[in-house]
Write a protein that holds these residues in place. Structure first.
Motif, PDB file in Angstrom:
ATOM      1  N   PHE A  53     -44.912  81.487  -4.858  1.00  0.00           N
ATOM      2  CA  PHE A  53     -45.643  80.179  -4.419  1.00  0.00           C
ATOM      3  C   PHE A  53     -45.108  79.075  -4.827  1.00  0.00           C
ATOM      4  O   PHE A  53     -45.261  77.992  -4.335  1.00  0.00           O
ATOM      5  CB  PHE A  53     -47.058  80.326  -4.700  1.00  0.00           C
ATOM      6  CG  PHE A  53     -47.806  81.555  -3.838  1.00  0.00           C
ATOM      7  CD1 PHE A  53     -48.440  81.126  -2.716  1.00  0.00           C
ATOM      8  CD2 PHE A  53     -48.047  82.792  -4.233  1.00  0.00           C
ATOM      9  CE1 PHE A  53     -49.041  81.998  -1.950  1.00  0.00           C
ATOM     10  CE2 PHE A  53     -48.765  83.629  -3.591  1.00  0.00           C
ATOM     11  CZ  PHE A  53     -49.162  83.284  -2.494  1.00  0.00           C
ATOM     12  N   GLU A  54     -44.504  79.058  -6.055  1.00  0.00           N
ATOM     13  CA  GLU A  54     -44.001  77.763  -6.722  1.00  0.00           C
ATOM     14  C   GLU A  54     -42.390  77.454  -6.436  1.00  0.00           C
ATOM     15  O   GLU A  54     -41.906  76.432  -6.479  1.00  0.00           O
ATOM     16  CB  GLU A  54     -44.191  77.792  -8.305  1.00  0.00           C
ATOM     17  CG  GLU A  54     -45.762  77.816  -8.200  1.00  0.00           C
ATOM     18  CD  GLU A  54     -46.030  77.381  -9.904  1.00  0.00           C
ATOM     19  OE1 GLU A  54     -45.174  77.371 -10.697  1.00  0.00           O
ATOM     20  OE2 GLU A  54     -47.305  77.661 -10.306  1.00  0.00           O
ATOM     21  N   GLY A  55     -41.814  78.556  -6.127  1.00  0.00           N
ATOM     22  CA  GLY A  55     -40.370  78.699  -5.928  1.00  0.00           C
ATOM     23  C   GLY A  55     -39.710  78.728  -7.245  1.00  0.00           C
ATOM     24  O   GLY A  55     -40.290  78.843  -8.501  1.00  0.00           O
ATOM     25  N   LYS A  56     -38.317  78.593  -7.100  1.00  0.00           N
ATOM     26  CA  LYS A  56     -37.590  78.544  -8.314  1.00  0.00           C
ATOM     27  C   LYS A  56     -36.619  77.179  -8.314  1.00  0.00           C
ATOM     28  O   LYS A  56     -36.265  76.579  -7.211  1.00  0.00           O
ATOM     29  CB  LYS A  56     -36.501  79.647  -8.561  1.00  0.00           C
ATOM     30  CG  LYS A  56     -37.263  80.891  -8.597  1.00  0.00           C
ATOM     31  CD  LYS A  56     -36.146  82.062  -8.828  1.00  0.00           C
ATOM     32  CE  LYS A  56     -36.850  83.442  -8.955  1.00  0.00           C
ATOM     33  NZ  LYS A  56     -35.911  84.406  -8.971  1.00  0.00           N
ATOM     34  N   GLY A  57     -36.157  76.731  -9.395  1.00  0.00           N
ATOM     35  CA  GLY A  57     -35.346  75.565  -9.701  1.00  0.00           C
ATOM     36  C   GLY A  57     -33.632  75.937  -8.968  1.00  0.00           C
ATOM     37  O   GLY A  57     -33.728  76.996  -9.099  1.00  0.00           O
ATOM     38  N   THR A  58     -33.252  74.767  -8.494  1.00  0.00           N
ATOM     39  CA  THR A  58     -31.863  75.264  -7.868  1.00  0.00           C
ATOM     40  C   THR A  58     -30.945  74.483  -8.601  1.00  0.00           C
ATOM     41  O   THR A  58     -30.906  73.200  -8.837  1.00  0.00           O
ATOM     42  CB  THR A  58     -31.873  74.890  -6.613  1.00  0.00           C
ATOM     43  OG1 THR A  58     -33.043  75.649  -5.806  1.00  0.00           O
ATOM     44  CG2 THR A  58     -30.584  75.117  -5.916  1.00  0.00           C
ATOM     45  N   VAL A  59     -29.943  75.098  -9.418  1.00  0.00           N
ATOM     46  CA  VAL A  59     -28.838  74.402 -10.087  1.00  0.00           C
ATOM     47  C   VAL A  59     -27.804  73.844  -8.750  1.00  0.00           C
ATOM     48  O   VAL A  59     -27.391  74.340  -8.073  1.00  0.00           O
ATOM     49  CB  VAL A  59     -28.073  75.422 -10.576  1.00  0.00           C
ATOM     50  CG1 VAL A  59     -26.758  74.735 -11.420  1.00  0.00           C
ATOM     51  CG2 VAL A  59     -28.952  76.111 -11.818  1.00  0.00           C
ATOM     52  N   LEU A  60     -27.767  72.246  -9.136  1.00  0.00           N
ATOM     53  CA  LEU A  60     -26.739  71.446  -8.288  1.00  0.00           C
ATOM     54  C   LEU A  60     -25.369  71.138  -9.010  1.00  0.00           C
ATOM     55  O   LEU A  60     -24.397  71.218  -8.109  1.00  0.00           O
ATOM     56  CB  LEU A  60     -27.282  70.215  -7.720  1.00  0.00           C
ATOM     57  CG  LEU A  60     -29.012  70.481  -7.027  1.00  0.00           C
ATOM     58  CD1 LEU A  60     -29.268  69.058  -6.517  1.00  0.00           C
ATOM     59  CD2 LEU A  60     -28.676  71.435  -5.874  1.00  0.00           C
ATOM     60  N   ILE A  61     -25.290  71.365 -10.188  1.00  0.00           N
ATOM     61  CA  ILE A  61     -24.151  70.903 -10.933  1.00  0.00           C
ATOM     62  C   ILE A  61     -24.361  71.834 -12.085  1.00  0.00           C
ATOM     63  O   ILE A  61     -25.038  72.048 -13.025  1.00  0.00           O
ATOM     64  CB  ILE A  61     -23.990  69.407 -11.448  1.00  0.00           C
ATOM     65  CG1 ILE A  61     -24.238  68.480 -10.377  1.00  0.00           C
ATOM     66  CG2 ILE A  61     -22.760  69.249 -12.245  1.00  0.00           C
ATOM     67  CD1 ILE A  61     -24.284  66.970 -10.799  1.00  0.00           C
TER      68      ILE A  61
END
Length: 284
Positions: A89-97
């Protein structure tokens, strides 16, 4: 009668929304998940429908309102117990760098353009991508950034300085009234405060806020913004300089690792403190 009925419906709908909001916690808008955001919009629509549609059944309206309010609370509870539910429901953080390398595939996945990434970095005070070691797009939509070691600002720990801990200032005056508990916590009394106000030529009822720091300095913010605070006298400036010098000697004594040098600084700090104690009655 219709106006009164709508007014009562609106009042009770507003009360219900207030209760629901209090039960849902203190999350800010930017911290809401997509699910919570959608539920919030739906609850607002239901409340507006209950308040304005006098031909609708109140029981049906409040039943749907309660259901939409209970489901997020239940999900919040399950999220505390299960990481699977939390991720769902909250999702996960996504690494961009990562390790200084921009992950283009992850940017496409989150529909983040290069301009948007650069904007988020600038908001964090980073203007060169080369200075970024790691950056993650959090579930709240905020970008967390860790700069490379050489691009980070030096801290007290990096300089290996043993400085005394900063103490929170005490708000001793608020809205023209003396706050007795903070004043006692600062180690001072009303006589001292009244004396300081008299020195500044300020009346208590003209003080919007007054704070005392760890060094006993009184900061005053006045209701009358046109009134200029008097500048410190030469005696006060001299006393402040002596106190600063004494504090510098103590800091030097803490920093040095040479026993003989430490003794010299410590002895100088003690002598200067003795001098300050003797001169204080004349310099205040």
């Amino acid at each position: 009668m219709d106006v009164i009925q709508i007014a009562l419906r609106a009042f009770f709908a507003l009360v219900t929304l207030f209760v629901i909001t209090r039960l849902s916690g203190k999350k800010q808008l930017a911290q809401l998940t997509f699910f919570e955001y959608i539920v919030g919009i739906t609850i607002g629509d239901i409340a507006a429908f209950i308040a304005t549609d006098i031909e609708s059944n109140l029981v049906h309206g409040y039943t749907s309102l309660i259901i939409f309010a209970v489901i997020p609370l239940l999900i919040d509870y399950l999220s505390l117990k299960s990481k699977f539910v939390r991720d769902l429901f909250e999702g996960k953080g996504t690494v961009l760098i990562k390790k200084g390398k921009i992950l283009e595939d992850n940017m496409k996945k989150e529909h983040i353009t290069t301009d948007e990434l650069l904007e988020q970095l600038r908001l964090k005070g980073v203007f060169k991508v080369a200075d970024v070691e790691f950056a993650m797009l959090e579930t709240s939509g905020h970008l967390s950034v860790m700069a490379k070691k050489q691009a980070q600002a030096a801290t007290i720990k990096d300089l290996q300085l043993n400085l005394p801990e900063e103490q929170e200032p005490e708000t001793v005056i608020m809205d023209g009234k003396i706050m007795l508990d903070p004043l006692r916590a600062s180690g001072r009394n009303t006589d001292w405060l009244n004396t300081e106000l008299e020195k500044a030529g300020v009346k208590l009822d003209n003080v919007f806020m007054g704070q005392v720091d760890a060094f006993g300095q009184l900061y005053l913010d006045l209701y009358n913004d046109q009134l200029q605070m008097p500048q410190p006298s030469q005696n006060q400036l001299l006393l402040a300089s002596l106190k600063k010098s004494q504090a510098d000697f103590e800091m030097f004594a803490l920093e040095t690792k040479n026993p003989e040098t430490k003794k010299v600084y410590t002895k100088a700090a003690e002598k200067l403190q003795s001098t300050i104690d003797q001169l204080s009655p004349y310099l205040h």
